[in-house]
Write a protein that holds these residues in place. Structure first.
Motif, PDB file in Angstrom:
ATOM      1  N   ILE A 177       0.788  -1.219   0.151  1.00  0.00           N
ATOM      2  CA  ILE A 177      -0.017  -0.184   0.063  1.00  0.00           C
ATOM      3  C   ILE A 177       0.804   1.220  -0.021  1.00  0.00           C
ATOM      4  CG2 ILE A 177      -1.725   1.373   1.373  1.00  0.00           C
ATOM      5  CD1 ILE A 177      -3.062  -1.265   2.238  1.00  0.00           C
ATOM      6  N   ILE A 178       2.019   1.128   0.719  1.00  0.00           N
ATOM      7  CA  ILE A 178       2.872   2.484   0.884  1.00  0.00           C
ATOM      8  C   ILE A 178       3.515   2.799  -0.371  1.00  0.00           C
ATOM      9  CG2 ILE A 178       4.894   3.465   2.316  1.00  0.00           C
ATOM     10  CD1 ILE A 178       3.541   2.405   4.674  1.00  0.00           C
ATOM     11  N   VAL A 179       4.068   1.439  -0.938  1.00  0.00           N
ATOM     12  CA  VAL A 179       4.603   1.577  -2.376  1.00  0.00           C
ATOM     13  C   VAL A 179       3.825   2.327  -3.359  1.00  0.00           C
ATOM     14  CG1 VAL A 179       5.533   0.194  -4.126  1.00  0.00           C
ATOM     15  CG2 VAL A 179       6.326  -0.197  -1.789  1.00  0.00           C
ATOM     16  N   ALA A 180       2.468   1.777  -3.457  1.00  0.00           N
ATOM     17  CA  ALA A 180       1.395   2.311  -4.444  1.00  0.00           C
ATOM     18  C   ALA A 180       1.062   3.969  -4.091  1.00  0.00           C
ATOM     19  CB  ALA A 180       0.076   1.428  -4.121  1.00  0.00           C
ATOM     20  N   CYS A 181       1.172   4.276  -2.831  1.00  0.00           N
ATOM     21  CA  CYS A 181       1.048   5.772  -2.564  1.00  0.00           C
ATOM     22  C   CYS A 181       2.185   6.339  -3.071  1.00  0.00           C
ATOM     23  CB  CYS A 181       0.813   5.940  -1.060  1.00  0.00           C
ATOM     24  SG  CYS A 181      -0.760   5.174  -0.241  1.00  0.00           S
ATOM     25  N   ILE A 182       3.290   5.784  -2.827  1.00  0.00           N
ATOM     26  CA  ILE A 182       4.628   6.589  -3.224  1.00  0.00           C
ATOM     27  C   ILE A 182       4.572   6.825  -4.812  1.00  0.00           C
ATOM     28  CG2 ILE A 182       7.033   6.428  -2.976  1.00  0.00           C
ATOM     29  CD1 ILE A 182       6.899   5.500  -0.174  1.00  0.00           C
ATOM     30  N   LEU A 183       4.517   5.619  -5.297  1.00  0.00           N
ATOM     31  CA  LEU A 183       4.399   5.706  -6.691  1.00  0.00           C
ATOM     32  C   LEU A 183       3.347   6.516  -7.456  1.00  0.00           C
ATOM     33  CD1 LEU A 183       5.301   1.980  -7.783  1.00  0.00           C
ATOM     34  CD2 LEU A 183       7.101   4.046  -7.586  1.00  0.00           C
ATOM     35  N   TRP A 184       2.230   6.699  -6.713  1.00  0.00           N
ATOM     36  CA  TRP A 184       1.413   7.657  -7.345  1.00  0.00           C
ATOM     37  C   TRP A 184       1.807   9.098  -7.037  1.00  0.00           C
ATOM     38  CZ3 TRP A 184      -1.645  11.696  -4.853  1.00  0.00           C
ATOM     39  CH2 TRP A 184      -2.488  12.236  -5.519  1.00  0.00           C
ATOM     40  N   LEU A 185       2.329   9.393  -5.974  1.00  0.00           N
ATOM     41  CA  LEU A 185       2.983  10.594  -5.869  1.00  0.00           C
ATOM     42  C   LEU A 185       4.093  10.957  -6.719  1.00  0.00           C
ATOM     43  CD1 LEU A 185       3.547  10.512  -1.795  1.00  0.00           C
ATOM     44  CD2 LEU A 185       1.798  11.992  -2.989  1.00  0.00           C
ATOM     45  N   LEU A 186       4.708  10.044  -7.290  1.00  0.00           N
ATOM     46  CA  LEU A 186       6.031  10.094  -8.284  1.00  0.00           C
ATOM     47  C   LEU A 186       5.114  10.323  -9.671  1.00  0.00           C
ATOM     48  CD1 LEU A 186       8.585   7.944  -6.743  1.00  0.00           C
ATOM     49  CD2 LEU A 186       8.778  10.287  -6.738  1.00  0.00           C
ATOM     50  N   ASN A 187       4.053   9.906  -9.643  1.00  0.00           N
ATOM     51  CA  ASN A 187       3.305   9.827 -11.040  1.00  0.00           C
ATOM     52  C   ASN A 187       1.929  10.101 -10.865  1.00  0.00           C
ATOM     53  OD1 ASN A 187       5.474   8.067 -12.983  1.00  0.00           O
ATOM     54  ND2 ASN A 187       5.274   7.196 -10.863  1.00  0.00           N
ATOM     55  N   GLN A 188       1.687  11.388 -10.517  1.00  0.00           N
ATOM     56  CA  GLN A 188       0.193  11.895 -10.342  1.00  0.00           C
ATOM     57  C   GLN A 188      -0.562  11.753 -11.697  1.00  0.00           C
ATOM     58  OE1 GLN A 188      -0.335  14.923  -7.353  1.00  0.00           O
ATOM     59  NE2 GLN A 188       1.423  14.252  -6.291  1.00  0.00           N
ATOM     60  N   ASP A 189       0.091  11.719 -12.729  1.00  0.00           N
ATOM     61  CA  ASP A 189      -0.725  11.682 -13.940  1.00  0.00           C
ATOM     62  C   ASP A 189      -1.057  10.166 -14.369  1.00  0.00           C
ATOM     63  OD1 ASP A 189       1.834  11.004 -14.488  1.00  0.00           O
ATOM     64  OD2 ASP A 189       2.043  11.487 -16.689  1.00  0.00           O
ATOM     65  N   ALA A 190      -0.666   9.388 -13.497  1.00  0.00           N
ATOM     66  CA  ALA A 190      -1.194   7.662 -13.773  1.00  0.00           C
ATOM     67  C   ALA A 190      -1.983   7.185 -13.002  1.00  0.00           C
ATOM     68  CB  ALA A 190       0.326   7.075 -13.630  1.00  0.00           C
ATOM     69  N   LYS A 191      -2.626   5.979 -13.465  1.00  0.00           N
ATOM     70  CA  LYS A 191      -3.544   5.320 -12.706  1.00  0.00           C
ATOM     71  C   LYS A 191      -2.744   4.238 -11.952  1.00  0.00           C
ATOM     72  CE  LYS A 191      -7.490   2.305 -13.327  1.00  0.00           C
ATOM     73  NZ  LYS A 191      -8.516   1.487 -14.253  1.00  0.00           N
ATOM     74  N   ILE A 192      -2.748   4.271 -10.801  1.00  0.00           N
ATOM     75  CA  ILE A 192      -2.124   3.187  -9.839  1.00  0.00           C
ATOM     76  C   ILE A 192      -3.188   2.226  -9.317  1.00  0.00           C
ATOM     77  CG2 ILE A 192      -0.601   2.720  -8.101  1.00  0.00           C
ATOM     78  CD1 ILE A 192       0.558   4.356  -9.818  1.00  0.00           C
ATOM     79  N   THR A 193      -3.084   0.922  -9.630  1.00  0.00           N
ATOM     80  CA  THR A 193      -3.983  -0.188  -9.136  1.00  0.00           C
ATOM     81  C   THR A 193      -3.094  -1.036  -8.444  1.00  0.00           C
ATOM     82  OG1 THR A 193      -4.981  -0.144 -11.413  1.00  0.00           O
ATOM     83  CG2 THR A 193      -5.479  -2.102  -9.798  1.00  0.00           C
ATOM     84  N   HIS A 194      -4.060  -1.353  -7.112  1.00  0.00           N
ATOM     85  CA  HIS A 194      -3.075  -2.350  -6.284  1.00  0.00           C
ATOM     86  C   HIS A 194      -3.618  -3.715  -6.280  1.00  0.00           C
ATOM     87  CE1 HIS A 194      -3.018  -4.324  -2.090  1.00  0.00           C
ATOM     88  NE2 HIS A 194      -1.562  -4.128  -2.374  1.00  0.00           N
ATOM     89  N   ASN A 195      -2.780  -4.569  -6.091  1.00  0.00           N
ATOM     90  CA  ASN A 195      -3.210  -5.924  -6.244  1.00  0.00           C
ATOM     91  C   ASN A 195      -3.933  -6.543  -7.672  1.00  0.00           C
ATOM     92  OD1 ASN A 195      -3.449  -8.653  -5.171  1.00  0.00           O
ATOM     93  ND2 ASN A 195      -5.673  -8.369  -4.469  1.00  0.00           N
ATOM     94  N   HIS A 196      -2.962  -6.427  -8.546  1.00  0.00           N
ATOM     95  CA  HIS A 196      -3.208  -6.518 -10.025  1.00  0.00           C
ATOM     96  C   HIS A 196      -3.320  -7.854 -10.771  1.00  0.00           C
ATOM     97  CE1 HIS A 196      -4.048  -5.665 -14.144  1.00  0.00           C
ATOM     98  NE2 HIS A 196      -2.947  -5.869 -14.436  1.00  0.00           N
ATOM     99  N   PHE A 197      -4.386  -8.167 -11.416  1.00  0.00           N
ATOM    100  CA  PHE A 197      -3.999  -9.691 -12.268  1.00  0.00           C
ATOM    101  C   PHE A 197      -3.855  -9.440 -13.521  1.00  0.00           C
ATOM    102  CE2 PHE A 197      -5.855 -10.698  -8.066  1.00  0.00           C
ATOM    103  CZ  PHE A 197      -5.456 -12.041  -7.749  1.00  0.00           C
TER     104      PHE A 197
END
Length: 296
Positions: A25-45
């Motif tokens: 979760i924290i990694v997802a939050c950080i990667l969103w902060l670094l890529n706020q123009d991106a869609k970040i999905t957690h637990n992806h298949f």
């Protein structure tokens, strides 16, 4: 509990039941902060392009305009203190080979990477295979914040006006004194009067004591000789020529403090990063992504 479980509890008021999810979760939050123009999905298949196999990924970064779909793998080996080794990178690289719609990977480690893991990631890029960027996302350490100002304390002095100690005196025009005499007042008489408004000869308000108080300071006077000005006493217009004032100042002091709370350190070679994230930014990212994932 390890550092990232504690961090989830402290910042987000919950701890995920599945081991390792706090770090994801924290990694997802950080990667969103670094890529706020991106869609970040957690637990992806992601489905294999050649079979019915499904690959579980810790997350996915999507940038539609740039045609980027990058999977996220997050490993928290804080308990064992082991670094991510080449085998972990190879496993992710294998998944990338059989998923055509994925074009890169991001591997986050809480403990860093062995030299073999780093070399293998470099080899992937040099061989023009799907690249995997390595991120160290770990607990903050004291040395990470050396040279930074993390807090400011001070005092603010606000200059105001003490109207309880201030005074206002009306100076009547000669015609005003004549009007008062006609009303039965004699020299030396005291008049009980609430001063609020100043009027013209047609009883229109042209100024107020509140306005004068707001724009005047210290000792001075307001001259009313440029146009006939009146106050209303016993429902009678009485002409004035000036208002003398003595507005006393007051000083109000208050303390303020600004503190930054660094919680996570981030380092990568590509993109070049050597930064830390504070708790407020992490909370902001969690609030945004939680609307999508409902982690809590």
């Amino acid at each position: 509990m390890n550092y990232f479980d504690d961090l989830c509890q402290r910042l987000f008021n919950f701890i995920p039941t599945k081991q390792g999810t706090s770090y994801e979760i924290i990694v997802a939050c950080i990667l969103w902060l670094l890529n706020q123009d991106a869609k970040i999905t957690h637990n992806h298949f992601e489905k294999s392009s050649f079979s019915s196999d499904n690959f579980q990924m810790d997350g996915l970064i999507e940038k539609e305009k740039e045609s980027i779909r990058s999977v996220i793998e997050a490993k928290n080996y804080l308990d064992s203190k082991e670094k991510v080794d080449r085998a972990d990178i190879q496993k992710l690289a294998g998944a990338l080979l059989v998923t055509k719609d994925i074009n890169s990977g991001v591997f986050a480690s809480a403990t860093g990477f062995t030299s073999k893991a780093q070399q293998y990631a470099k080899d992937l890029k040099n061989s023009k295979n799907k690249p995997i960027d390595l991120y160290i996302i770990r607990p903050i350490e004291e040395a990470d914040t050396w040279g930074y100002i993390l807090g400011i304390e001070g005092r603010i002095a606000v200059l105001g006006k003490d109207f309880s100690q201030s005074s206002f005196d009306i100076i009547f025009a000669e015609k005003g004194y004549d009007t008062l005499h006609a009303m039965g007042y004699k020299k030396g008489d005291s008049i009980s009067y609430r001063l609020e408004y100043f009027y013209d000869e047609w009883e229109n308000i042209i100024d107020t004591i509140a306005s004068i108080s707001s724009r005047c300071n210290g000792v001075g006077s307001v001259d009313f000789t440029s146009q006939p000005t009146f106050v209303l006493i016993d429902n009678q217009l009485v002409q004035v020529k000036a208002l003398q004032y003595n507005i006393k100042p007051t000083v109000t002091q208050s303390k303020f403090s600004i503190r930054v709370d660094p919680v996570v350190y981030i380092k990568s070679d590509e993109p070049k990063l050597d930064i830390w994230i504070d708790s407020n930014r992490l909370k902001m990212a969690f609030t945004f992504l939680n609307k999508i994932h409902c982690w809590r």
